[in-house]
Design a protein around this motif. Structure first.
Motif, mmCIF file in Angstrom:
data_model
loop_
_atom_site.group_PDB
_atom_site.id
_atom_site.type_symbol
_atom_site.label_atom_id
_atom_site.label_comp_id
_atom_site.label_asym_id
_atom_site.label_seq_id
_atom_site.Cartn_x
_atom_site.Cartn_y
_atom_site.Cartn_z
ATOM 1 N N ALA A 91 -4.227 7.418 -9.356
ATOM 2 C CA ALA A 91 -5.345 6.502 -9.125
ATOM 3 C C ALA A 91 -5.325 6.001 -7.688
ATOM 4 O O ALA A 91 -4.274 5.935 -7.041
ATOM 5 N N ASP A 92 -6.514 5.664 -7.178
ATOM 6 C CA ASP A 92 -6.624 4.832 -5.984
ATOM 7 C C ASP A 92 -6.511 3.388 -6.476
ATOM 8 O O ASP A 92 -7.156 3.010 -7.456
ATOM 9 N N VAL A 93 -5.698 2.577 -5.811
ATOM 10 C CA VAL A 93 -5.411 1.232 -6.309
ATOM 11 C C VAL A 93 -5.789 0.196 -5.262
ATOM 12 O O VAL A 93 -5.389 0.290 -4.096
ATOM 13 N N ILE A 94 -6.579 -0.795 -5.686
ATOM 14 C CA ILE A 94 -6.983 -1.906 -4.829
ATOM 15 C C ILE A 94 -6.446 -3.183 -5.472
ATOM 16 O O ILE A 94 -6.744 -3.471 -6.639
ATOM 17 N N GLY A 95 -5.657 -3.949 -4.735
ATOM 18 C CA GLY A 95 -5.088 -5.165 -5.290
ATOM 19 C C GLY A 95 -5.254 -6.346 -4.366
ATOM 20 O O GLY A 95 -5.282 -6.196 -3.134
ATOM 21 N N HIS A 96 -5.355 -7.528 -4.968
ATOM 22 C CA HIS A 96 -5.462 -8.779 -4.217
ATOM 23 C C HIS A 96 -4.275 -9.670 -4.544
ATOM 24 O O HIS A 96 -3.959 -9.886 -5.718
ATOM 25 N N SER A 97 -3.590 -10.175 -3.520
ATOM 26 C CA SER A 97 -2.549 -11.175 -3.671
ATOM 27 C C SER A 97 -1.460 -10.685 -4.637
ATOM 28 O O SER A 97 -0.829 -9.658 -4.386
ATOM 29 N N LEU A 98 -1.223 -11.391 -5.741
ATOM 30 C CA LEU A 98 -0.223 -10.927 -6.710
ATOM 31 C C LEU A 98 -0.540 -9.520 -7.191
ATOM 32 O O LEU A 98 0.371 -8.706 -7.397
ATOM 33 N N GLY A 99 -1.819 -9.207 -7.361
ATOM 34 C CA GLY A 99 -2.209 -7.867 -7.771
ATOM 35 C C GLY A 99 -1.863 -6.830 -6.726
ATOM 36 O O GLY A 99 -1.481 -5.699 -7.049
ATOM 37 N N ALA A 100 -1.994 -7.181 -5.438
ATOM 38 C CA ALA A 100 -1.625 -6.267 -4.360
ATOM 39 C C ALA A 100 -0.116 -6.056 -4.338
ATOM 40 O O ALA A 100 0.364 -4.933 -4.142
ATOM 41 N N HIS A 101 0.635 -7.127 -4.535
ATOM 42 C CA HIS A 101 2.088 -7.003 -4.584
ATOM 43 C C HIS A 101 2.505 -6.103 -5.746
ATOM 44 O O HIS A 101 3.397 -5.252 -5.599
ATOM 45 N N SER A 102 1.850 -6.272 -6.886
ATOM 46 C CA SER A 102 2.148 -5.440 -8.052
ATOM 47 C C SER A 102 1.797 -3.977 -7.781
ATOM 48 O O SER A 102 2.541 -3.065 -8.162
ATOM 49 N N ALA A 103 0.659 -3.753 -7.117
ATOM 50 C CA ALA A 103 0.246 -2.393 -6.784
ATOM 51 C C ALA A 103 1.239 -1.729 -5.842
ATOM 52 O O ALA A 103 1.563 -0.537 -5.987
ATOM 53 N N LEU A 104 1.758 -2.491 -4.876
ATOM 54 C CA LEU A 104 2.730 -1.947 -3.942
ATOM 55 C C LEU A 104 4.033 -1.609 -4.660
ATOM 56 O O LEU A 104 4.663 -0.574 -4.389
ATOM 57 N N ARG A 105 4.437 -2.453 -5.588
ATOM 58 C CA ARG A 105 5.635 -2.140 -6.376
ATOM 59 C C ARG A 105 5.423 -0.887 -7.227
ATOM 60 O O ARG A 105 6.352 -0.083 -7.420
ATOM 61 N N LEU A 106 4.206 -0.699 -7.747
ATOM 62 C CA LEU A 106 3.900 0.516 -8.491
ATOM 63 C C LEU A 106 4.085 1.733 -7.593
ATOM 64 O O LEU A 106 4.670 2.740 -8.009
ATOM 65 N N ALA A 107 3.581 1.654 -6.359
ATOM 66 C CA ALA A 107 3.725 2.774 -5.432
ATOM 67 C C ALA A 107 5.180 3.009 -5.053
ATOM 68 O O ALA A 107 5.593 4.146 -4.812
ATOM 69 N N MET A 108 5.974 1.938 -4.985
ATOM 70 C CA MET A 108 7.399 2.091 -4.695
ATOM 71 C C MET A 108 8.122 2.831 -5.814
ATOM 72 O O MET A 108 8.931 3.735 -5.572
ATOM 73 N N GLU A 109 7.813 2.439 -7.049
ATOM 74 C CA GLU A 109 8.541 2.982 -8.199
ATOM 75 C C GLU A 109 7.980 4.314 -8.682
ATOM 76 O O GLU A 109 8.733 5.160 -9.188
ATOM 77 N N HIS A 110 6.682 4.514 -8.535
ATOM 78 C CA HIS A 110 6.035 5.719 -9.071
ATOM 79 C C HIS A 110 5.059 6.277 -8.032
ATOM 80 O O HIS A 110 3.837 6.241 -8.230
ATOM 81 N N PRO A 111 5.568 6.783 -6.922
ATOM 82 C CA PRO A 111 4.692 7.177 -5.805
ATOM 83 C C PRO A 111 3.679 8.257 -6.148
ATOM 84 O O PRO A 111 2.602 8.295 -5.546
ATOM 85 N N THR A 112 3.977 9.119 -7.103
ATOM 86 C CA THR A 112 3.033 10.195 -7.421
ATOM 87 C C THR A 112 1.826 9.689 -8.196
ATOM 88 O O THR A 112 0.822 10.405 -8.307
ATOM 89 N N ARG A 113 1.881 8.463 -8.721
ATOM 90 C CA ARG A 113 0.780 7.941 -9.524
ATOM 91 C C ARG A 113 -0.271 7.233 -8.675
ATOM 92 O O ARG A 113 -1.340 6.892 -9.184
ATOM 93 N N VAL A 114 0.025 6.979 -7.410
ATOM 94 C CA VAL A 114 -0.882 6.228 -6.546
ATOM 95 C C VAL A 114 -1.315 7.127 -5.391
ATOM 96 O O VAL A 114 -0.505 7.509 -4.543
ATOM 97 N N ARG A 115 -2.609 7.461 -5.344
ATOM 98 C CA ARG A 115 -3.116 8.329 -4.277
ATOM 99 C C ARG A 115 -3.334 7.537 -2.998
ATOM 100 O O ARG A 115 -3.040 8.016 -1.901
ATOM 101 N N SER A 116 -3.892 6.334 -3.111
ATOM 102 C CA SER A 116 -4.102 5.478 -1.944
ATOM 103 C C SER A 116 -4.040 4.028 -2.388
ATOM 104 O O SER A 116 -4.221 3.711 -3.571
ATOM 105 N N LEU A 117 -3.792 3.140 -1.412
ATOM 106 C CA LEU A 117 -3.607 1.719 -1.684
ATOM 107 C C LEU A 117 -4.462 0.877 -0.752
ATOM 108 O O LEU A 117 -4.504 1.136 0.454
ATOM 109 N N VAL A 118 -5.127 -0.134 -1.308
ATOM 110 C CA VAL A 118 -5.719 -1.192 -0.503
ATOM 111 C C VAL A 118 -5.015 -2.483 -0.898
ATOM 112 O O VAL A 118 -5.073 -2.899 -2.059
ATOM 113 N N LEU A 119 -4.334 -3.099 0.059
ATOM 114 C CA LEU A 119 -3.540 -4.299 -0.206
ATOM 115 C C LEU A 119 -4.195 -5.488 0.497
ATOM 116 O O LEU A 119 -4.020 -5.693 1.697
ATOM 117 N N GLU A 120 -4.971 -6.245 -0.249
ATOM 118 C CA GLU A 120 -5.668 -7.418 0.296
ATOM 119 C C GLU A 120 -4.777 -8.639 0.159
ATOM 120 O O GLU A 120 -4.406 -9.036 -0.952
#
Length: 253
Positions: A91-120
């Protein structure tokens, strides 16, 4: 809304919308005290561009279950569970604040599941005693609080539904230095856009620039509107996101 099962059996409310798309869906992850409805404008823009949208309520928020576990890792584990339950490989993942932090942790732990990240306005972990003394992820100025109150008056339900235990649990975790978290950032090779709310936000832009610099495939944009860029500068935010995702017809704001 549909009901899915998150980490540890936690019940999560998730809204899916948009056309059936051969491209990876876009996962929208809200911040603390909010819910999926904060993304109405962005979700509409994505659907018009033909993208499938997945917008969960984080545990302890919206229509998702309250629980005794609000560890930062549990929010990321829930995101993994959501894409697993929906049969989404990436998935492409867009997160805000706590959601952005969670999205970044997802990319850290499962990099193949995240195609791109927007960290607001992603809150970084404190690196050391200096970051802790500065309280780099805590607090809010008067202007930020006023804007938050105005948003609350327009739509009080997300705050009313939020488990009061979330804030304290999350703040306690951000009050501990975690240099290891920073050391892992260079391993995140996911293409990323870091968005800052500028000096009007309680998250100082220099820390978000440091984070963006640490990510190998990262860009940085700043909008001087405060912590909720997608709320207070929606057209500019959507334009930046649209260009980043390569959506047809997206123009600079």
């Amino acid at each position: 809304m549909r009901t899915l099962t998150g980490a540890g059996g936690t019940t999560l409310a998730v809204r899916t919308s948009g056309p059936i798309d051969t491209r990876p869906p876009v996962l929208l992850v809200h911040g603390m005290g909010s819910d999926h409805s904060t993304w109405r404008s962005t979700a509409s823009m994505l659907r018009r561009a033909g993208r499938t949208v997945i917008a969960p309520d984080l545990r302890g928020h919206g229509r998702s279950a309250h629980t005794g576990d609000y560890s930062l890792g549990s929010f990321a584990d829930d995101l993994r569970a959501v894409v697993d339950d929906l049969g989404v490989e990436q998935a492409d993942v867009i997160g805000h604040s706590l959601g952005a932090h969670s999205a970044l942790r997802l990319a850290m732990e499962h990099p193949t599941r995240v195609r791109s990240l927007v960290l607001e306005e992603v809150p970084p972990m404190p690196r050391d005693d200096a970051d802790l003394a500065e309280e780099i992820t805590m607090g809010a100025g008067l202007g930020e609080r006023v804007r938050g109150i105005a948003a609350l008056l327009r739509n009080p339900l997300p705050v009313l539904r939020c488990d009061r235990a979330v804030g304290e649990a999350v703040q306690q975790q951000f009050a501990v230095a975690d240099p290891g978290w920073w050391e892992r950032l260079p391993e995140v090779t996911t293409r990323t856009l870091v968005i800052s709310g500028g000096t009007r936000s309680f998250l100082q832009p220099r820390h978000l620039r440091d984070l963006a610099t640490a990510l190998p495939e990262s860009g940085f944009e700043q909008f001087d509107v405060g912590h909720s860029v997608h709320r207070d500068a929606g057209p500019a935010f959507n334009s930046a996101v649209g260009q980043f995702l390569g959506l047809a017809g997206t123009r600079p704001a």
